[in-house]
Design a protein around this motif. Structure first.
Motif, mmCIF file in Angstrom:
data_model
loop_
_atom_site.group_PDB
_atom_site.id
_atom_site.type_symbol
_atom_site.label_atom_id
_atom_site.label_comp_id
_atom_site.label_asym_id
_atom_site.label_seq_id
_atom_site.Cartn_x
_atom_site.Cartn_y
_atom_site.Cartn_z
ATOM 1 N N ALA A 1 0.846 -1.340 -0.060
ATOM 2 C CA ALA A 1 -0.045 0.103 0.047
ATOM 3 C C ALA A 1 0.867 1.267 0.136
ATOM 4 N N PRO B 1 0.688 1.052 -4.687
ATOM 5 C CA PRO B 1 -0.907 0.814 -4.434
ATOM 6 C C PRO B 1 -1.618 0.480 -6.059
ATOM 7 N N LEU B 2 -0.892 0.617 -7.247
ATOM 8 C CA LEU B 2 -1.530 0.472 -8.222
ATOM 9 C C LEU B 2 -1.767 -1.110 -8.225
ATOM 10 N N VAL B 3 -1.116 -1.956 -7.647
ATOM 11 C CA VAL B 3 -1.205 -3.351 -7.723
ATOM 12 C C VAL B 3 -2.644 -3.901 -6.938
ATOM 13 N N GLU B 4 -2.961 -5.118 -7.599
ATOM 14 C CA GLU B 4 -3.879 -5.959 -6.813
ATOM 15 C C GLU B 4 -3.327 -6.940 -5.930
ATOM 16 N N LEU B 5 -4.015 -7.172 -4.871
ATOM 17 C CA LEU B 5 -3.304 -8.320 -4.200
ATOM 18 C C LEU B 5 -4.302 -9.335 -4.186
ATOM 19 N N GLN C 1 6.733 4.131 -5.445
ATOM 20 C CA GLN C 1 6.259 4.973 -6.192
ATOM 21 C C GLN C 1 6.948 6.292 -6.239
ATOM 22 N N LEU D 1 7.732 8.316 -9.595
ATOM 23 C CA LEU D 1 7.215 9.751 -9.778
ATOM 24 C C LEU D 1 8.588 10.459 -10.288
ATOM 25 N N VAL E 1 9.215 9.748 -13.720
ATOM 26 C CA VAL E 1 8.309 10.274 -14.636
ATOM 27 C C VAL E 1 8.505 11.854 -14.834
ATOM 28 N N PHE F 1 0.397 0.494 -16.222
ATOM 29 C CA PHE F 1 1.513 1.382 -15.881
ATOM 30 C C PHE F 1 2.842 0.986 -16.596
ATOM 31 N N ALA G 1 0.042 8.419 -16.730
ATOM 32 C CA ALA G 1 0.865 7.750 -15.796
ATOM 33 C C ALA G 1 0.727 8.582 -14.520
ATOM 34 N N ARG G 2 0.871 10.045 -14.459
ATOM 35 C CA ARG G 2 0.852 10.527 -13.340
ATOM 36 C C ARG G 2 -0.512 10.239 -12.797
ATOM 37 N N GLN H 1 -2.486 7.557 -12.740
ATOM 38 C CA GLN H 1 -2.348 6.331 -12.163
ATOM 39 C C GLN H 1 -1.604 6.147 -11.054
ATOM 40 N N LEU H 2 -0.489 6.918 -10.957
ATOM 41 C CA LEU H 2 0.427 6.989 -9.677
ATOM 42 C C LEU H 2 -0.458 7.479 -8.475
ATOM 43 N N ALA I 1 -3.994 5.970 -7.242
ATOM 44 C CA ALA I 1 -3.971 4.349 -7.194
ATOM 45 C C ALA I 1 -4.435 4.164 -5.633
ATOM 46 N N GLU I 2 -5.315 3.073 -5.365
ATOM 47 C CA GLU I 2 -5.719 2.637 -4.071
ATOM 48 C C GLU I 2 -5.626 1.063 -3.928
ATOM 49 N N LEU I 3 -4.792 0.596 -3.186
ATOM 50 C CA LEU I 3 -4.511 -0.787 -3.078
ATOM 51 C C LEU I 3 -5.776 -1.651 -3.056
ATOM 52 N N LYS I 4 -5.832 -2.699 -4.037
ATOM 53 C CA LYS I 4 -7.089 -3.473 -3.834
ATOM 54 C C LYS I 4 -6.690 -4.821 -3.537
#
Lengths: 390, 63
Positions: free
Chosen positions: A169, A173-177, A276, A280, A283, B3, B41-42, B44-45, B48-51
């Motif tokens: 997290a 946090p872009l990931v899905e667990l 991240q 950033l 980027v 991403f 990209a920005r 998305q960053l 984002a919220e962890l799922k």
């Protein structure tokens, strides 16, 4: 009194066995009756010959057994056993005919100093995995830099899952667990972990990375991850696997087979995800390069445009110069043809009331009024009727 | 677009813009795409919220 044993009844040159015959026969009996087996005992009288072969005796309180371990086998061992060491040996009981000596031809030798039978089982499973190429470093896959979905094979209420969630997290946090619940210790853990891992196979859950593990615990509790069956299940997962069994000192079979070994579940989560904050920065750097790239490109185009403009201006100037010269020439000619010049030479022009130039007698009957233009002005005039055609 | 692919494309755009002798039209088009990818990209960053989801318990996978 019984009949005395007739020791010599069979005594003849034909009836007596030779030493060679009896030892050969004894050897055949031993080898047929005792297949290769594991023998446990204490090492004594150890001697390594220059040929590389090892000779020693295994003994316990009751007996001793002569052993030989040939260099072909013993060079696979990390070290020679010391006298007094308890070992497991796997060997073929036989009889060495030249010396009439019963002995064990040792094929494998394991120290029991640490872990005892656990260690033995571990080494056996490890050897099997090694033989099948599952410990080959070339098998290790690179982790994806930006995973979309990470499977976590662990207990749904263990600390491992909470630790992994917290790290992911924060970092990515872009990931899905995806939690694939499994029982990680106790009876049935082996089957449970294998079943969970099998769900990640082809046609199963679509993930980029798998973390398999649990929090810390006693070494005995790690046994699930030292099971050959579980290790093979790890090896069969089609995406990279990180093994995190939460034990710094003991390396499990799963650790060896996995693409990456992490000391803790948190460390596994860190290894599986980019940070991240770093991304950033990267980027932002790309944004700068993008802008600079375009500026450079346009500057180059502008420079070229400038050079072309210079050439264009030069061409137009030359063209204008030529036009001007032409104009001057034409002007001179026009000037020469001007009617004013003709009037100055003494000619006059007669024009009618409508302004038309009167050139012929027919246009000038007697009494016609007309204007006569001379060099410095114009006067009114009338035809008096005299005149003749020329 | 995920991403990783977004970033990969963005890096490719920047490299082309820096290295190749493109005409202005093409460079502009690339630049525009790059800006769009940067924005995505920005977003998305930052959004984002962890799922976390549980894979449905199948046979043998219970605890």
């Amino acid at each position: 009194m019984g009949t005395p044993l007739d020791l010599f009844a069979a005594a003849s040159a034909e009836g007596a066995w030779t030493v060679g015959e009896v030892t050969r026969r004894a050897r055949a009996v031993i080898e047929a009756g005792l297949p290769p087996l594991w023998v446990r005992g204490e090492v004594s009288g150890f001697k390594a010959w220059r040929s590389g072969h090892w000779y020693f005796t295994l003994r316990d309180k009751a007996a001793q057994l002569r052993c030989v371990m040939f260099s072909r086998e013993n060079r696979l061992l990390p070290a020679a056993p010391a006298d007094g060491m308890q070992v497991f040996t796997f060997g073929r009981p036989t009889l060495w005919e030249e010396k009439g000596e019963f002995r064990l031809t040792v094929l494998e030798l394991l120290s029991t100093e640490q872990g005892g039978l656990w260690k033995l089982a571990f080494e056996k499973a490890k050897a099997a995995l090694l033989k099948d190429g599952l410990l080959d470093p070339a098998r290790k896959r690179r982790l994806p830099p930006f995973p979309r979905r990470i499977a976590v094979v662990t207990s749904p209420d263990g600390a491992a899952l909470r630790d992994i969630e917290a790290v992911v997290a924060r970092r990515w946090p872009l990931v899905e667990l995806v939690l694939v619940a499994a029982q990680v210790q106790g009876d049935g853990a082996e089957a449970s972990v294998c079943a969970a891992l099998a769900r990640l196979g082809p046609g199963g859950l679509d993930v980029d990375v798998v973390i398999v593990g649990r929090g810390g615990g006693a070494a005995e509790d790690l046994w699930t991850f030292n099971s050959e069956r579980v290790a093979r299940a790890v090896a069969a997962v089609p995406v990279p696997v990180i093994c995190a069994v939460g034990h710094e000192t003991d390396v499990t079979l799963c650790d060896l087979v996995a693409d990456l070994r992490a000391p803790t579940p948190s460390a596994a989560a860190e290894a599986a995800t980019p940070d991240q904050a770093d991304v950033l920065v990267h980027v932002a750097h790309l944004a700068e390069r993008l802008a600079r790239g375009l500026t450079q490109r346009s500057q180059r185009v502008l420079d070229r445009l400038d050079r072309t403009g210079d050439r264009l201006t030069g061409a137009i100037a030359a063209r204008l110069e030529r036009s001007r010269a032409l104009l001057t020439a034409h002007g001179a000619r026009l000037d020469a043809l001007s009617p004013l010049k003709i009037l100055a030479r003494g000619y006059a022009v007669a024009t009618g009331a409508d302004g038309r130039v009167l050139k012929r007698m027919a246009q000038l009957p007697a009494g016609t009024s007309f204007r006569l233009r001379v060099t410095d002005g114009a006067v009114g005039a009338r035809v008096d009727g005299s005149g003749e055609a020329s | 677009m995920d991403f990783g692919k977004q970033l990969e494309r963005l890096e490719a755009i920047v490299r082309r813009l820096e290295a190749e002798d493109l005409d202005l039209d093409e460079a502009l088009k690339l630049f525009e795409e790059g800006v769009e990818r940067l924005r995505a990209a920005r977003e998305q960053l930052t959004q984002a919220e962890l799922k976390v989801k549980k894979a449905l318990t199948g046979e043998g996978a219970g605890s």
